[in-house]
Structure formats: structure tokens, C-alpha cells
Design a protein around this motif. Structure first.
Motif, PDB file in Angstrom:
ATOM      1  N   ASP A 163       5.396   6.923  -7.249  1.00  0.00           N
ATOM      2  CA  ASP A 163       4.633   6.726  -8.482  1.00  0.00           C
ATOM      3  C   ASP A 163       4.215   5.256  -8.521  1.00  0.00           C
ATOM      4  O   ASP A 163       5.052   4.358  -8.689  1.00  0.00           O
ATOM      5  CB  ASP A 163       5.558   7.085  -9.664  1.00  0.00           C
ATOM      6  CG  ASP A 163       4.871   6.911 -11.007  1.00  0.00           C
ATOM      7  OD1 ASP A 163       3.954   6.062 -11.115  1.00  0.00           O
ATOM      8  OD2 ASP A 163       5.266   7.619 -11.946  1.00  0.00           O
ATOM      9  N   ILE A 164       2.897   5.002  -8.338  1.00  0.00           N
ATOM     10  CA  ILE A 164       2.484   3.602  -8.173  1.00  0.00           C
ATOM     11  C   ILE A 164       2.627   2.780  -9.464  1.00  0.00           C
ATOM     12  O   ILE A 164       2.922   1.601  -9.405  1.00  0.00           O
ATOM     13  CB  ILE A 164       1.077   3.427  -7.533  1.00  0.00           C
ATOM     14  CG1 ILE A 164      -0.046   3.998  -8.366  1.00  0.00           C
ATOM     15  CG2 ILE A 164       1.007   3.994  -6.147  1.00  0.00           C
ATOM     16  CD1 ILE A 164      -1.403   3.520  -7.828  1.00  0.00           C
ATOM     17  N   ASN A 165       2.484   3.429 -10.627  1.00  0.00           N
ATOM     18  CA  ASN A 165       2.660   2.677 -11.878  1.00  0.00           C
ATOM     19  C   ASN A 165       4.116   2.267 -12.067  1.00  0.00           C
ATOM     20  O   ASN A 165       4.418   1.134 -12.471  1.00  0.00           O
ATOM     21  CB  ASN A 165       2.193   3.504 -13.089  1.00  0.00           C
ATOM     22  CG  ASN A 165       0.707   3.756 -13.041  1.00  0.00           C
ATOM     23  OD1 ASN A 165      -0.063   2.878 -12.626  1.00  0.00           O
ATOM     24  ND2 ASN A 165       0.284   4.948 -13.415  1.00  0.00           N
TER      25      ASN A 165
ATOM     26  N   THR B 217       0.830  -1.205   0.000  1.00  0.00           N
ATOM     27  CA  THR B 217       0.000   0.000   0.000  1.00  0.00           C
ATOM     28  C   THR B 217       0.868   1.260   0.000  1.00  0.00           C
ATOM     29  O   THR B 217       1.927   1.304   0.623  1.00  0.00           O
ATOM     30  CB  THR B 217      -0.937   0.050   1.220  1.00  0.00           C
ATOM     31  OG1 THR B 217      -0.159   0.031   2.408  1.00  0.00           O
ATOM     32  CG2 THR B 217      -1.906  -1.116   1.216  1.00  0.00           C
ATOM     33  N   VAL B 218       0.373   2.248  -0.740  1.00  0.00           N
ATOM     34  CA  VAL B 218       1.021   3.561  -0.786  1.00  0.00           C
ATOM     35  C   VAL B 218       0.004   4.550  -0.218  1.00  0.00           C
ATOM     36  O   VAL B 218      -1.159   4.562  -0.623  1.00  0.00           O
ATOM     37  CB  VAL B 218       1.411   3.913  -2.242  1.00  0.00           C
ATOM     38  CG1 VAL B 218       1.914   5.339  -2.334  1.00  0.00           C
ATOM     39  CG2 VAL B 218       2.463   2.936  -2.766  1.00  0.00           C
TER      40      VAL B 218
ATOM     41  N   MET C  40       8.321  -1.931 -11.789  1.00  0.00           N
ATOM     42  CA  MET C  40       9.591  -2.423 -11.228  1.00  0.00           C
ATOM     43  C   MET C  40       9.390  -3.801 -10.598  1.00  0.00           C
ATOM     44  O   MET C  40      10.220  -4.706 -10.754  1.00  0.00           O
ATOM     45  CB  MET C  40      10.109  -1.460 -10.145  1.00  0.00           C
ATOM     46  CG  MET C  40      10.877  -0.274 -10.700  1.00  0.00           C
ATOM     47  SD  MET C  40      11.065   1.034  -9.474  1.00  0.00           S
ATOM     48  CE  MET C  40      11.947   0.181  -8.199  1.00  0.00           C
ATOM     49  N   LEU C  41       8.269  -3.968  -9.888  1.00  0.00           N
ATOM     50  CA  LEU C  41       7.984  -5.261  -9.235  1.00  0.00           C
ATOM     51  C   LEU C  41       7.753  -6.342 -10.287  1.00  0.00           C
ATOM     52  O   LEU C  41       8.300  -7.452 -10.198  1.00  0.00           O
ATOM     53  CB  LEU C  41       6.743  -5.139  -8.343  1.00  0.00           C
ATOM     54  CG  LEU C  41       6.892  -4.231  -7.113  1.00  0.00           C
ATOM     55  CD1 LEU C  41       5.527  -3.869  -6.542  1.00  0.00           C
ATOM     56  CD2 LEU C  41       7.735  -4.915  -6.056  1.00  0.00           C
ATOM     57  N   ASN C  42       6.956  -6.003 -11.309  1.00  0.00           N
ATOM     58  CA  ASN C  42       6.660  -6.973 -12.375  1.00  0.00           C
ATOM     59  C   ASN C  42       7.941  -7.420 -13.081  1.00  0.00           C
ATOM     60  O   ASN C  42       8.131  -8.609 -13.356  1.00  0.00           O
ATOM     61  CB  ASN C  42       5.705  -6.370 -13.415  1.00  0.00           C
ATOM     62  CG  ASN C  42       4.339  -6.053 -12.832  1.00  0.00           C
ATOM     63  OD1 ASN C  42       4.022  -6.468 -11.709  1.00  0.00           O
ATOM     64  ND2 ASN C  42       3.525  -5.300 -13.559  1.00  0.00           N
TER      65      ASN C  42
ATOM     66  N   ALA D 263       3.535  -8.744  -5.994  1.00  0.00           N
ATOM     67  CA  ALA D 263       2.735  -7.830  -5.177  1.00  0.00           C
ATOM     68  C   ALA D 263       1.949  -6.845  -6.044  1.00  0.00           C
ATOM     69  O   ALA D 263       2.449  -6.381  -7.066  1.00  0.00           O
ATOM     70  CB  ALA D 263       3.650  -7.059  -4.231  1.00  0.00           C
ATOM     71  N   LYS D 264       0.707  -6.564  -5.597  1.00  0.00           N
ATOM     72  CA  LYS D 264      -0.103  -5.551  -6.281  1.00  0.00           C
ATOM     73  C   LYS D 264       0.003  -4.245  -5.482  1.00  0.00           C
ATOM     74  O   LYS D 264      -0.161  -4.243  -4.265  1.00  0.00           O
ATOM     75  CB  LYS D 264      -1.562  -6.036  -6.312  1.00  0.00           C
ATOM     76  CG  LYS D 264      -2.516  -5.130  -7.026  1.00  0.00           C
ATOM     77  CD  LYS D 264      -3.882  -5.832  -7.135  1.00  0.00           C
ATOM     78  CE  LYS D 264      -5.045  -4.912  -7.419  1.00  0.00           C
ATOM     79  NZ  LYS D 264      -4.871  -3.863  -8.371  1.00  0.00           N
ATOM     80  N   VAL D 265       0.296  -3.162  -6.192  1.00  0.00           N
ATOM     81  CA  VAL D 265       0.449  -1.872  -5.516  1.00  0.00           C
ATOM     82  C   VAL D 265      -0.902  -1.155  -5.475  1.00  0.00           C
ATOM     83  O   VAL D 265      -1.562  -1.010  -6.509  1.00  0.00           O
ATOM     84  CB  VAL D 265       1.485  -0.974  -6.238  1.00  0.00           C
ATOM     85  CG1 VAL D 265       1.688   0.339  -5.475  1.00  0.00           C
ATOM     86  CG2 VAL D 265       2.811  -1.705  -6.394  1.00  0.00           C
TER      87      VAL D 265
END
Ligand SMILES: Cc1cc2nc3c(=O)[nH]c(=O)nc-3n(C[C@H](O)[C@H](O)[C@H](O)COP(=O)(O)O)c2cc1C
Ligand SMILES: Nc1ncnc2c1ncn2[C@@H]1O[C@H](COP(=O)(O)OP(=O)(O)OP(=O)(O)O)[C@@H](O)[C@H]1O
Length: 152
Positions: free
Chosen positions: A100-102, A92-93, A107-109, A115-117
Motif C-alpha cells: 500500500d503506497i500511501n 519504486t513499487v 511510515m517513511l514520513n 524518500a518519495k514512493v
């Protein structure tokens, strides 16, 4: 579900509690909330000198009701290392957090981290709803005629 929340948590106020509670709710019935507390060095680089040092900020966060586990992050600027360790389902942000959530999701992908942001939209408005406001209030307060005898 494992939910990971992050932040400085310098001088606590109700907004921090709202963010942590809302983060945990996203994980459903068996949610576990993991909190990553920012290192002093990170906070100094990103916004300001923290008043409360990282060890004490971590100690207090661990005492809060919604929190299951809490860790200090890394000092080297690699934010993904702690994600690899915790392996959260959700990150969570906060409403006013400068990430920047996108960009974070990409970066995670790219690292095959699943994880889903999610942005927490709820913001708690009150007189002192940020650590900076508390610091500014203390700076402005004239303590000259106040009784401070019992403050060591
Ligand atoms: C996915 C993620 C991982 C993070 N990992 C770390 C870390 O390892 N070390 C650290 O000092 N800060 C880390 N942070 C950053 C801080 O928790 C914090 O967001 C940053 O210092 C800005 O302060 P603020 O969020 O309190 O405004 C991470 C943030 C995110 C979103
Ligand atoms: N009033 C608030 N309502 C909801 N969430 C908040 C509020 N204040 C902070 N948060 C969230 O709590 C987390 C930790 O925030 P942080 O430690 O940066 O607090 P802050 O009070 O905004 O600090 P500062 O004033 O130093 O920037 C972040 O995810 C942030 O978005």
C-alpha cells in the motif's frame, strides 16, 4: 538521484527487467539504482517458498545492467532499516507488488525519511510474465519422452 527498487526476483523474466529499467529512469541522468532483494524468510511468509535461495538471487540481480548496488533486506520484518541505510530519494513499487503506497509513504514520513514512493505502472505482458507462471509451466510439463540426458 538514488532510486530503491525491491522484490523477490526468484526466476527472472522480462517483467523484472522492465521494472528495474523504469525505476532507474525516474532518477534522471545521474540515477543510481539500489535493489533490495527479499530474504527467503520474508518470501515464505508473504507468498511462497522461493525456488532460488536468497544469495543466488542477489548474485544475479547484481549482474543486471541497470543495477548499481544490491543488498539482501532484513529478516526481522523491519523494512525501514534498509531504507535508513540506503537513504533513497525515490522508492519504486512494481505494478503488481502488494504494497500500500500511501501507508508506506506515511511510515517513511513518520520516521523523517525523505524518500518519495512511486508506483511503476508499466507492466510487461508475455507468456511467462511472472515467476509463478514459470513454476506452474514446469509443474505441468511432461518430461517423460523428452531427452534429458544432458541435464545433471
Ligand atoms: C520499502 C521496502 C523495503 C523492504 N525491505 C525488505 C527487507 O528489509 N527485507 C525483506 O526481506 N524484504 C523487504 N521488502 C519486501 C520485499 O522486497 C518484497 O516486496 C516482498 O517480499 C514481496 O515480494 P514481491 O515484492 O516480490 O511480490 C521491502 C519492500 C519495500 C517496499
Ligand atoms: N510482468 C511484469 N511487468 C512489470 N513489472 C513486473 C512484472 N513482474 C514482476 N514485476 C515487478 O518486479 C518486481 C519483483 O517482482 P517479483 O519478484 O515478485 O516477481 P513476480 O514474477 O511477480 O513473482 P511471483 O510470480 O512469484 O509473484 C516487483 O516490483 C514486481 O511488481
Amino acid at each position: 538521484m538514488k532510486v530503491m527498487a525491491t522484490g523477490t526476483f526468484d526466476i527472472l523474466h522480462p517483467g523484472h527487467g522492465v521494472y528495474l529499467e523504469e525505476s532507474k529512469k525516474l532518477g534522471g541522468k545521474n540515477a543510481k539504482l539500489y535493489v533490495v532483494v527479499a530474504r527467503d524468510l520474508t518470501v515464505e511468509k508473504r507468498k511462497r517458498v522461493p525456488i532460488i535461495g536468497e544469495k543466488q538471487r542477489l548474485e544475479v540481480i547484481k549482474m543486471l545492467k541497470p543495477v548499481d548496488e544490491a543488498y539482501l533486506g532484513n529478516e526481522n520484518g523491519n523494512f525501514l532499516e534498509i531504507v535508513e541505510k540506503i537513504k533513497p530519494d525515490i522508492i519504486t513499487v512494481g505494478a503488481d507488488q502488494n504494497h500500500d503506497i500511501n501507508k508506506l509513504q506515511n511510515m517513511l514520513n513518520n520516521k523523517n525519511l525523505n524518500a518519495k514512493v512511486v508506483r511503476i505502472e508499466k507492466y510487461r505482458n508475455c507468456e511467462l510474465d511472472s515467476s509463478c507462471k514459470i513454476i506452474k509451466k514446469i509443474q505441468k510439463t511432461d518430461f517423460t519422452d523428452k531427452i534429458m540426458d544432458n541435464c545433471d
